[in-house]
Design a protein around this motif. Structure first.
Motif, PDB file in Angstrom:
ATOM      1  N   LEU A  26       9.368   2.113   4.133  1.00  0.00           N
ATOM      2  CA  LEU A  26       8.321   1.102   4.108  1.00  0.00           C
ATOM      3  C   LEU A  26       8.668   0.104   3.013  1.00  0.00           C
ATOM      4  O   LEU A  26       8.953   0.486   1.878  1.00  0.00           O
ATOM      5  CB  LEU A  26       6.969   1.763   3.808  1.00  0.00           C
ATOM      6  CG  LEU A  26       5.749   0.870   3.772  1.00  0.00           C
ATOM      7  CD1 LEU A  26       5.472   0.263   5.146  1.00  0.00           C
ATOM      8  CD2 LEU A  26       4.536   1.676   3.325  1.00  0.00           C
ATOM      9  N   LEU A  27       8.670  -1.157   3.357  1.00  0.00           N
ATOM     10  CA  LEU A  27       8.949  -2.206   2.384  1.00  0.00           C
ATOM     11  C   LEU A  27       7.667  -2.959   2.092  1.00  0.00           C
ATOM     12  O   LEU A  27       6.868  -3.211   2.988  1.00  0.00           O
ATOM     13  CB  LEU A  27       9.995  -3.177   2.926  1.00  0.00           C
ATOM     14  CG  LEU A  27      11.356  -2.579   3.276  1.00  0.00           C
ATOM     15  CD1 LEU A  27      12.237  -3.624   3.932  1.00  0.00           C
ATOM     16  CD2 LEU A  27      12.017  -2.034   2.029  1.00  0.00           C
ATOM     17  N   GLU A  28       7.456  -3.319   0.823  1.00  0.00           N
ATOM     18  CA  GLU A  28       6.302  -4.099   0.435  1.00  0.00           C
ATOM     19  C   GLU A  28       6.767  -5.463  -0.048  1.00  0.00           C
ATOM     20  O   GLU A  28       7.814  -5.583  -0.661  1.00  0.00           O
ATOM     21  CB  GLU A  28       5.523  -3.398  -0.688  1.00  0.00           C
ATOM     22  CG  GLU A  28       4.898  -2.100  -0.246  1.00  0.00           C
ATOM     23  CD  GLU A  28       4.153  -1.411  -1.374  1.00  0.00           C
ATOM     24  OE1 GLU A  28       3.187  -0.715  -1.069  1.00  0.00           O
ATOM     25  OE2 GLU A  28       4.530  -1.576  -2.549  1.00  0.00           O
ATOM     26  N   LYS A  29       5.968  -6.468   0.214  1.00  0.00           N
ATOM     27  CA  LYS A  29       6.296  -7.830  -0.183  1.00  0.00           C
ATOM     28  C   LYS A  29       6.118  -8.001  -1.687  1.00  0.00           C
ATOM     29  O   LYS A  29       5.078  -7.642  -2.247  1.00  0.00           O
ATOM     30  CB  LYS A  29       5.392  -8.811   0.568  1.00  0.00           C
ATOM     31  CG  LYS A  29       5.551 -10.244   0.161  1.00  0.00           C
ATOM     32  CD  LYS A  29       6.809 -10.862   0.676  1.00  0.00           C
ATOM     33  CE  LYS A  29       6.780 -12.356   0.353  1.00  0.00           C
ATOM     34  NZ  LYS A  29       8.010 -12.963   0.258  1.00  0.00           N
ATOM     35  N   ALA A  30       7.135  -8.513  -2.350  1.00  0.00           N
ATOM     36  CA  ALA A  30       7.076  -8.832  -3.778  1.00  0.00           C
ATOM     37  C   ALA A  30       7.280 -10.333  -3.937  1.00  0.00           C
ATOM     38  O   ALA A  30       8.133 -10.925  -3.282  1.00  0.00           O
ATOM     39  CB  ALA A  30       8.156  -8.075  -4.541  1.00  0.00           C
ATOM     40  N   VAL A  45      -3.494 -10.370  -1.912  1.00  0.00           N
ATOM     41  CA  VAL A  45      -2.989  -9.152  -1.286  1.00  0.00           C
ATOM     42  C   VAL A  45      -2.494  -9.374   0.139  1.00  0.00           C
ATOM     43  O   VAL A  45      -1.766  -8.542   0.666  1.00  0.00           O
ATOM     44  CB  VAL A  45      -4.024  -8.006  -1.312  1.00  0.00           C
ATOM     45  CG1 VAL A  45      -4.439  -7.685  -2.740  1.00  0.00           C
ATOM     46  CG2 VAL A  45      -5.232  -8.316  -0.442  1.00  0.00           C
ATOM     47  N   GLN A  48       1.362 -10.333  -0.741  1.00  0.00           N
ATOM     48  CA  GLN A  48       2.207  -9.575  -1.669  1.00  0.00           C
ATOM     49  C   GLN A  48       1.516  -8.290  -2.093  1.00  0.00           C
ATOM     50  O   GLN A  48       0.300  -8.181  -2.008  1.00  0.00           O
ATOM     51  CB  GLN A  48       2.501 -10.404  -2.925  1.00  0.00           C
ATOM     52  CG  GLN A  48       1.241 -10.699  -3.718  1.00  0.00           C
ATOM     53  CD  GLN A  48       1.372 -11.863  -4.656  1.00  0.00           C
ATOM     54  OE1 GLN A  48       2.323 -12.603  -4.630  1.00  0.00           O
ATOM     55  NE2 GLN A  48       0.385 -12.037  -5.516  1.00  0.00           N
ATOM     56  N   PHE A  49       2.312  -7.348  -2.561  1.00  0.00           N
ATOM     57  CA  PHE A  49       1.789  -6.135  -3.191  1.00  0.00           C
ATOM     58  C   PHE A  49       2.323  -6.005  -4.610  1.00  0.00           C
ATOM     59  O   PHE A  49       1.808  -5.237  -5.403  1.00  0.00           O
ATOM     60  CB  PHE A  49       2.117  -4.887  -2.367  1.00  0.00           C
ATOM     61  CG  PHE A  49       1.288  -4.823  -1.121  1.00  0.00           C
ATOM     62  CD1 PHE A  49      -0.011  -4.363  -1.166  1.00  0.00           C
ATOM     63  CD2 PHE A  49       1.792  -5.264   0.090  1.00  0.00           C
ATOM     64  CE1 PHE A  49      -0.801  -4.328  -0.031  1.00  0.00           C
ATOM     65  CE2 PHE A  49       1.020  -5.235   1.231  1.00  0.00           C
ATOM     66  CZ  PHE A  49      -0.280  -4.771   1.175  1.00  0.00           C
ATOM     67  N   ILE A  83      -6.375  -0.093  -1.754  1.00  0.00           N
ATOM     68  CA  ILE A  83      -5.123  -0.849  -1.806  1.00  0.00           C
ATOM     69  C   ILE A  83      -4.576  -0.736  -3.228  1.00  0.00           C
ATOM     70  O   ILE A  83      -5.343  -0.714  -4.188  1.00  0.00           O
ATOM     71  CB  ILE A  83      -5.342  -2.327  -1.400  1.00  0.00           C
ATOM     72  CG1 ILE A  83      -4.018  -3.043  -1.213  1.00  0.00           C
ATOM     73  CG2 ILE A  83      -6.247  -3.036  -2.360  1.00  0.00           C
ATOM     74  CD1 ILE A  83      -4.163  -4.384  -0.514  1.00  0.00           C
ATOM     75  N   THR A  84      -3.261  -0.622  -3.358  1.00  0.00           N
ATOM     76  CA  THR A  84      -2.632  -0.525  -4.672  1.00  0.00           C
ATOM     77  C   THR A  84      -1.681  -1.700  -4.847  1.00  0.00           C
ATOM     78  O   THR A  84      -0.863  -1.982  -3.969  1.00  0.00           O
ATOM     79  CB  THR A  84      -1.885   0.813  -4.829  1.00  0.00           C
ATOM     80  OG1 THR A  84      -2.836   1.877  -4.694  1.00  0.00           O
ATOM     81  CG2 THR A  84      -1.212   0.917  -6.188  1.00  0.00           C
ATOM     82  N   ILE A  85      -1.811  -2.368  -5.980  1.00  0.00           N
ATOM     83  CA  ILE A  85      -0.978  -3.524  -6.289  1.00  0.00           C
ATOM     84  C   ILE A  85      -0.319  -3.327  -7.644  1.00  0.00           C
ATOM     85  O   ILE A  85      -0.794  -2.544  -8.464  1.00  0.00           O
ATOM     86  CB  ILE A  85      -1.790  -4.833  -6.280  1.00  0.00           C
ATOM     87  CG1 ILE A  85      -2.860  -4.802  -7.379  1.00  0.00           C
ATOM     88  CG2 ILE A  85      -2.408  -5.087  -4.914  1.00  0.00           C
ATOM     89  CD1 ILE A  85      -3.480  -6.153  -7.686  1.00  0.00           C
TER      90      ILE A  85
END
Length: 151
Positions: A26-30, A45, A48-49, A83-85
């Motif tokens: 799983l890739l998260e947007k940075a 959100v 990006q995360f 949600i975690t950021i």
């Protein structure tokens, strides 16, 4: 195979997996920003995360978590969702930090790891703030926060 899911383009609001299935990656947007946080810094959100500010912070700031510039976090999340950021702040010799937190512009007091809110950042290092936002009712959130030094 009925257990495989392929998604190409478009948006998916949820995917359910049966027993024994797993996610392989799983890739998260940075978002990497070559500047410092401003006096009120928005964290969107929906785009990006992870937000990484690569220039030294120049002031303490308020972090505002929202859906995006035209969408509230309250409308993005349902009660019972979380949600975690991660916010990455570069500090030079003066250790600035997010001194206040808002969600959709309304003040929220996080519950901090180890029970104490930070009163400064860490000088000459990367400061990572991780927030888990739990929606407990309409426009009502519990926020768990942590601060970690990387150098």
């Amino acid at each position: 195979n009925a257990n495989n899911v392929a998604i190409t383009g478009g948006a998916v609001s949820s995917v359910a997996f049966g027993t024994g299935n797993s996610i392989q990656g799983l890739l998260e947007k940075a978002t990497i920003t070559a500047s410092a946080p401003t006096s009120t810094t928005n964290f969107d959100v929906q785009t990006q995360f992870v937000q990484y500010y690569t220039s030294n912070a120049t002031t303490n700031f308020t972090l505002n978590i929202r859906g995006d510039g035209s969408t509230t976090l309250n409308s993005v999340m349902s009660t019972g969702q979380a949600i975690t950021i991660a916010l990455v702040v570069t500090c030079g010799s003066t250790a600035y930090y997010p001194s206040a937190l808002t969600i959709d512009g309304s003040s929220v007091t996080p519950k901090w790891q180890n029970g104490s809110a930070p009163t400064a950042g860490y000088a000459s290092s990367l400061n990572v703030y991780v927030y888990t936002v739990i929606k407990t009712a309409s426009a009502t959130f519990t926020v768990l926060g942590s601060q970690t030094k990387y150098s």
